[in-house]
Design a protein around this motif. Sequence first.
Motif, PDB file in Angstrom:
ATOM      1  N   ALA A 107       0.842  -1.198   0.000  1.00  0.00           N
ATOM      2  CA  ALA A 107       0.000   0.000   0.000  1.00  0.00           C
ATOM      3  C   ALA A 107       0.875   1.245   0.000  1.00  0.00           C
ATOM      4  N   PHE A 108       1.970   1.173   0.755  1.00  0.00           N
ATOM      5  CA  PHE A 108       2.886   2.308   0.801  1.00  0.00           C
ATOM      6  C   PHE A 108       3.486   2.554  -0.580  1.00  0.00           C
ATOM      7  N   LEU A 109       3.971   1.488  -1.209  1.00  0.00           N
ATOM      8  CA  LEU A 109       4.570   1.633  -2.541  1.00  0.00           C
ATOM      9  C   LEU A 109       3.569   2.225  -3.528  1.00  0.00           C
ATOM     10  N   ILE A 110       2.350   1.670  -3.488  1.00  0.00           N
ATOM     11  CA  ILE A 110       1.324   2.133  -4.420  1.00  0.00           C
ATOM     12  C   ILE A 110       1.040   3.616  -4.200  1.00  0.00           C
ATOM     13  N   PRO A 150     -11.498   7.716 -17.379  1.00  0.00           N
ATOM     14  CA  PRO A 150     -11.193   6.286 -17.291  1.00  0.00           C
ATOM     15  C   PRO A 150     -11.606   5.668 -15.962  1.00  0.00           C
ATOM     16  N   SER A 151     -11.673   6.484 -14.903  1.00  0.00           N
ATOM     17  CA  SER A 151     -12.049   5.900 -13.615  1.00  0.00           C
ATOM     18  C   SER A 151     -13.545   5.581 -13.569  1.00  0.00           C
ATOM     19  N   TRP A 152     -14.285   6.022 -14.559  1.00  0.00           N
ATOM     20  CA  TRP A 152     -15.705   5.691 -14.611  1.00  0.00           C
ATOM     21  C   TRP A 152     -15.926   4.362 -15.314  1.00  0.00           C
ATOM     22  N   ILE A 153     -14.910   3.924 -16.025  1.00  0.00           N
ATOM     23  CA  ILE A 153     -15.037   2.642 -16.697  1.00  0.00           C
ATOM     24  C   ILE A 153     -14.915   1.551 -15.657  1.00  0.00           C
ATOM     25  N   ASN A 154     -15.726   0.576 -15.788  1.00  0.00           N
ATOM     26  CA  ASN A 154     -15.724  -0.494 -14.810  1.00  0.00           C
ATOM     27  C   ASN A 154     -14.317  -1.030 -14.560  1.00  0.00           C
ATOM     28  N   LEU A 155     -13.974  -1.040 -13.298  1.00  0.00           N
ATOM     29  CA  LEU A 155     -12.644  -1.449 -12.882  1.00  0.00           C
ATOM     30  C   LEU A 155     -12.273  -2.838 -13.378  1.00  0.00           C
ATOM     31  N   LEU A 156     -13.239  -3.705 -13.359  1.00  0.00           N
ATOM     32  CA  LEU A 156     -12.996  -5.082 -13.777  1.00  0.00           C
ATOM     33  C   LEU A 156     -12.533  -5.132 -15.224  1.00  0.00           C
ATOM     34  N   LEU A 157     -13.135  -4.257 -16.031  1.00  0.00           N
ATOM     35  CA  LEU A 157     -12.778  -4.251 -17.443  1.00  0.00           C
ATOM     36  C   LEU A 157     -11.344  -3.810 -17.646  1.00  0.00           C
ATOM     37  N   LYS A 158     -10.922  -2.819 -16.850  1.00  0.00           N
ATOM     38  CA  LYS A 158      -9.559  -2.338 -17.004  1.00  0.00           C
ATOM     39  C   LYS A 158      -8.571  -3.404 -16.548  1.00  0.00           C
ATOM     40  N   SER A 211      -2.350  -1.237  -9.913  1.00  0.00           N
ATOM     41  CA  SER A 211      -2.945  -0.518  -8.783  1.00  0.00           C
ATOM     42  C   SER A 211      -2.702   0.980  -8.913  1.00  0.00           C
ATOM     43  N   VAL A 212      -1.472   1.342  -9.251  1.00  0.00           N
ATOM     44  CA  VAL A 212      -1.171   2.769  -9.419  1.00  0.00           C
ATOM     45  C   VAL A 212      -2.036   3.342 -10.533  1.00  0.00           C
ATOM     46  N   TYR A 213      -2.140   2.589 -11.607  1.00  0.00           N
ATOM     47  CA  TYR A 213      -2.992   3.017 -12.718  1.00  0.00           C
ATOM     48  C   TYR A 213      -4.399   3.351 -12.229  1.00  0.00           C
ATOM     49  N   ILE A 214      -4.920   2.463 -11.392  1.00  0.00           N
ATOM     50  CA  ILE A 214      -6.289   2.649 -10.930  1.00  0.00           C
ATOM     51  C   ILE A 214      -6.412   3.846  -9.994  1.00  0.00           C
ATOM     52  N   PHE A 215      -5.375   4.072  -9.189  1.00  0.00           N
ATOM     53  CA  PHE A 215      -5.507   5.106  -8.157  1.00  0.00           C
ATOM     54  C   PHE A 215      -5.113   6.501  -8.610  1.00  0.00           C
ATOM     55  N   ILE A 216      -4.389   6.603  -9.727  1.00  0.00           N
ATOM     56  CA  ILE A 216      -3.898   7.928 -10.143  1.00  0.00           C
ATOM     57  C   ILE A 216      -5.002   9.013 -10.151  1.00  0.00           C
ATOM     58  N   PRO A 217      -6.158   8.749 -10.770  1.00  0.00           N
ATOM     59  CA  PRO A 217      -7.161   9.813 -10.802  1.00  0.00           C
ATOM     60  C   PRO A 217      -7.607  10.263  -9.410  1.00  0.00           C
ATOM     61  N   PHE A 218      -7.605   9.320  -8.473  1.00  0.00           N
ATOM     62  CA  PHE A 218      -8.066   9.663  -7.129  1.00  0.00           C
ATOM     63  C   PHE A 218      -7.020  10.462  -6.370  1.00  0.00           C
ATOM     64  N   MET A 219      -5.780  10.397  -6.834  1.00  0.00           N
ATOM     65  CA  MET A 219      -4.719  11.208  -6.247  1.00  0.00           C
ATOM     66  C   MET A 219      -4.694  12.570  -6.924  1.00  0.00           C
ATOM     67  N   ILE A 220      -4.907  12.581  -8.233  1.00  0.00           N
ATOM     68  CA  ILE A 220      -4.819  13.838  -8.978  1.00  0.00           C
ATOM     69  C   ILE A 220      -5.895  14.821  -8.527  1.00  0.00           C
ATOM     70  N   ILE A 233      -1.215   6.380 -21.099  1.00  0.00           N
ATOM     71  CA  ILE A 233      -1.286   5.209 -20.212  1.00  0.00           C
ATOM     72  C   ILE A 233      -2.702   5.027 -19.679  1.00  0.00           C
ATOM     73  N   LEU A 234      -3.345   6.161 -19.331  1.00  0.00           N
ATOM     74  CA  LEU A 234      -4.698   6.055 -18.777  1.00  0.00           C
ATOM     75  C   LEU A 234      -5.666   5.445 -19.786  1.00  0.00           C
ATOM     76  N   TYR A 235      -5.463   5.781 -21.046  1.00  0.00           N
ATOM     77  CA  TYR A 235      -6.430   5.301 -22.033  1.00  0.00           C
ATOM     78  C   TYR A 235      -6.001   4.015 -22.735  1.00  0.00           C
ATOM     79  N   ALA A 236      -4.735   3.623 -22.515  1.00  0.00           N
ATOM     80  CA  ALA A 236      -4.229   2.436 -23.219  1.00  0.00           C
ATOM     81  C   ALA A 236      -5.109   1.190 -23.032  1.00  0.00           C
ATOM     82  N   PRO A 237      -5.442   0.822 -21.803  1.00  0.00           N
ATOM     83  CA  PRO A 237      -6.224  -0.417 -21.660  1.00  0.00           C
ATOM     84  C   PRO A 237      -7.579  -0.333 -22.337  1.00  0.00           C
ATOM     85  N   ILE A 238      -8.175   0.859 -22.279  1.00  0.00           N
ATOM     86  CA  ILE A 238      -9.509   1.001 -22.873  1.00  0.00           C
ATOM     87  C   ILE A 238      -9.416   0.874 -24.389  1.00  0.00           C
ATOM     88  N   ALA A 239      -8.409   1.573 -24.955  1.00  0.00           N
ATOM     89  CA  ALA A 239      -8.212   1.499 -26.401  1.00  0.00           C
ATOM     90  C   ALA A 239      -7.923   0.062 -26.823  1.00  0.00           C
TER      91      ALA A 239
END
Lengths: 277, 269
Positions: free
Chosen positions: A66-69, A100-108, A147-156, B18-24
């Motif tokens: 969690a710290f690394l992420i 992108p954070s609105w797209i279903n997490l499972l799909l990503k 994980s970082v990919y998923i959390f970036i928007p929530f940090m930004i 990177i953010l859009y890569a998986p979706i694309a």
Amino acid sequence: MQTKASTRNAYLIPYVLWMVLFVVAPVLLVIYYSFFDVEGNFTLGNYVRFFTPVYMQMTLSSFWYAFLITAFSLLISYPTAYMLTRTKHKQLWLLLIILPSWINLLLKAYAFIGLFGTYGLTNSLLEVVGIGTQQILFTDFSFIFVSVYIFIPFMILPIFNALEEMNPSLIYAARDLGASSWLTFRRVIFPLTISGVKSGCQAVFIPALSLFMITRLIAGNRVITLGTAIEQHFLVTQDWGMGSTIAVFLIIAMAVIMFLTGSGKKEVRNGKKRKTV
Amino acid sequence: MGRNGKLSNVYLAVVFAILYAPIAYLIFYSFNSGGHMRGFEGFTLEWYREVFADTRLLIIVLNTFIIALLSSAISTILGVAGALAIYHVRRKRTKNTLLSLNNVLIVSPDVIIGASFLILFTMIGIKLGFTSVLLSHIAFSVPIVVIMVLPKLQEMSPTLMDAARDLGAGSWQILTRVVLPYVKPGIFAGFFMALTYSLDDFAVTFFVTGNGYSTLSVEIYSRARQGVSLSINALSTLLFLLTVLLVVGYYFINRRAARIPAGGKGLRP
């Protein structure tokens, strides 16, 4: 005055009822269940078990991940948020960051299975560069990356908001007084946006502790977080007592983190609910 | 600024890529006739046809939407009541207690929400399935609605209500003619957020679905664990388009409703 008092109570009734049933009761039930073993006998054994090396190691590694992420998310998000505030149509760009954070997490997560797979895009690129095919999926790297990919928007988002709230004349003043860009950043910009950084870290660290779907799909069960352990105990081994005990510790950890990062009313207004698994 | 600006543009471009890569990636391979996500073999709409031929999947999609619409409608009503309740509480301590309780569900990890709801439903004897999923979606949406509506209420000048009362309006009239119209943007935003949360939720739903009932995320999870199937890609493309439509709609509602710089603020996370 009479009527006002009665209407006030009328609003409170459904809301408080709902809160008691779905906030207070579940938490109490988790604590209650943490004192029972698989057979349903009262015991303190779960707590004893939690302090055995197996669970301690899991907890520690969960915190480490969690710290690394959180650290990587912050490292990537701060510059992004900063540059976003400098762009022309910043609200639109921000929206595009959040989209992108609105797209279903499972799909990503599923997409990353393809991207990181043995014959996926990343490996094809590595092949072209000359490094050759690597095992990317089911490693720590892929777990942290996704994980970082998923959390970036929530940090930004909170950092962006903090930067936006900052008075720009402070930066001009620092510049006028002869501070270099780095000094301005270190002594003026960063301290003034620390509230955003804190709420960003909070929005990442807590869910990062409790990730469980990503660990399955991307890390191939190699990484076990507190979240994975809870899910395992509740849905696989049916040992609700032990699962609840871990949950109690997760709740405690959460409270400590929220205390440390000082969750004020302000962050709450940002409407930042992290959506994760 | 020149060189710096260029560098930051490159950085932003990389982040966006990177953010859009998986979706694309998903969308691109949804048209692959090869049946896998490595190497494009030929264009086909076969996977889309498969999605629309899969009755089970369509029922699950329908389930997901029913749950999302119902839960966000109910949680909007409860959430508005909650925001009004918190707004009217005069004592600071009570107010803070209510606010912290409201935040518990927002900050607690989904795993804990899911696990505790599983215990709760088993205890009260609610069968896992539609009802349990609906109730838990309402539960985690109510605080979100409260948080979207409350700031709007606090923005409202109390003199508006006093004026209405002076002019002889009853409590019900004040509520429907003054307060609700004023906070309407917040209510819409709350409803919309609740909708997207519900559509997106996996962790909580996963705990409380039981057998036989499934929502889209849970279904995708179980399919993804079985390996790659391009009908998931096709489905995700369709969902992506829907999401973009929703976001655009939300963006315009937000912009029309209030010119406050709140623009992106209300968005999720």
